[in-house]
Design an enzyme around this catalytic site. Sequence first.
Site, PDB file in Angstrom:
ATOM      1  N   ASP A   1      50.053  40.733  37.081  1.00  0.00           N
ATOM      2  CA  ASP A   1      49.304  41.789  37.742  1.00  0.00           C
ATOM      3  C   ASP A   1      50.188  42.487  38.775  1.00  0.00           C
ATOM      4  OD1 ASP A   1      46.959  41.317  36.313  1.00  0.00           O
ATOM      5  OD2 ASP A   1      46.350  39.734  37.684  1.00  0.00           O
TER       6      ASP A   1
ATOM      7  N   GLY B   1      47.235  44.715  44.476  1.00  0.00           N
ATOM      8  CA  GLY B   1      46.534  44.008  45.544  1.00  0.00           C
ATOM      9  C   GLY B   1      45.291  43.282  45.073  1.00  0.00           C
TER      10      GLY B   1
ATOM     11  N   ASP C   1      39.062  38.359  45.341  1.00  0.00           N
ATOM     12  CA  ASP C   1      39.876  38.859  44.240  1.00  0.00           C
ATOM     13  C   ASP C   1      38.984  39.693  43.339  1.00  0.00           C
ATOM     14  OD1 ASP C   1      41.533  39.142  41.947  1.00  0.00           O
ATOM     15  OD2 ASP C   1      42.489  37.211  42.333  1.00  0.00           O
TER      16      ASP C   1
ATOM     17  N   ARG D   1      40.421  41.142  40.385  1.00  0.00           N
ATOM     18  CA  ARG D   1      41.139  41.357  39.131  1.00  0.00           C
ATOM     19  C   ARG D   1      40.286  40.962  37.920  1.00  0.00           C
ATOM     20  NH1 ARG D   1      46.571  38.239  40.476  1.00  0.00           N
ATOM     21  NH2 ARG D   1      45.045  37.004  41.651  1.00  0.00           N
TER      22      ARG D   1
END
Length: 417
Positions: free
Chosen positions: A246, A291, A330, A332
């Site tokens: 990522d 990020g 997070d 993601r």
Amino acid sequence: MPTDAGSPRHIRLTSHPAPGSSPVPPLRWGAPDAAERGPIIGTTTSRLHRNVVGTHSGSYGVYRALAVAAGSLNRQHRADLTDTAPTDTIGPYPQWTEAERIVSIDPWGAMVADAFGPLIEAGIDIRPSIAVTKAHIDMPEIRTAIAFQRLVPDGRVLLENGSAVVTKAAIEPVWWLPGVAKRFGCSEADLRRALFEETGGMYPELVTRTDLEVFLPPIGGQTVYVFGDPDDLANPEVPLTARVHDECNGSDVFGSDICTCRPYLTHAIEECIRGAQQGGVGLVSYSRKEGRALGEVTKFLVYNARKRQVGGDSADKYFLRTECVAGVQDMRFQELMPDVLHWLGVRRIHRLVSMSNLKFDAIVGSGIAVDERIPIPDALIPADAQVEMQAKMAAGYFTEGAAPDADALSTTKGRGL
């Protein structure tokens, strides 16, 4: 209203279907072939042909709008796809026709010229969402590995000048909303409403056009780098070394020492090269999720909060500081990540260069076997990244030793501002 090529420019809302009958059949996600599935049409040149919500190119669609507004681009421009065909043919693989196996990319996205030639010739603006090309990558860490004889140029995968030969593919996100909703355990209605409301009402069709099941979100995509023969990715007998990475611009590009992102990425590339030279194949999938998908502004705010807190940066408060700023640790959400692996036909990863439990669980949960997990060598962890590593291992990251306990976390400190 201003005119374009002599025609009135009326504002046409997308909340309701365009009048008339579209010559394009409805999309059938997961159909056995491209023709039966139908093309993804997210262009703005004809509202009648559009069969998705959103536009191509993700966040770059805004730049297209600026170019049109500034008069630099004719909004009727059609891409000339002559000689743009993929340098390597990917698939089709059985996973492409399993509707719920791939829900976030268009598996036929690199083949539109061949798959939908008659429709394109009939004047329908169909554009690729995937491009496949050949390239070289040249990184100082590879040359260092050659200097220390960890890698030896072979003229096939690794050249004498230190560059590595790769096949790479750029992939835009294409979301089949029913499948995306199922991945996240929510209803399609709730997903559509959240997407509509949290983007400031940018896409009203999300809530008014339930007949449109595909969404081209305004986010970054991913790039795939293959070391060796791409066909071998689908052969479970050929050893595959892989990393799903990522984006971390500060580390990946500029070498920030507060995290392990670039060291782990370059270590994975070295492992991929070595694996391909030994008769296997290597794969790096690079996703734009800066990020932890919280964005770079949020990431820098968290850096400040971590280092200015009482006692300085510490592993036991690593995730807490992120949650205080962003409201979540997070974003993601690796649930969609395995789709690219299924597009490549991957069924088995022999060596996964990742310590992330979230990535591992998502890959294995999608039906792909993982034989071995490769941690980052201790010598590659920057001093200021020890806090991150300790916190992540305590939270479930893979480690060959015992995970640190709470006492160990409270004594793991990083440098201040």
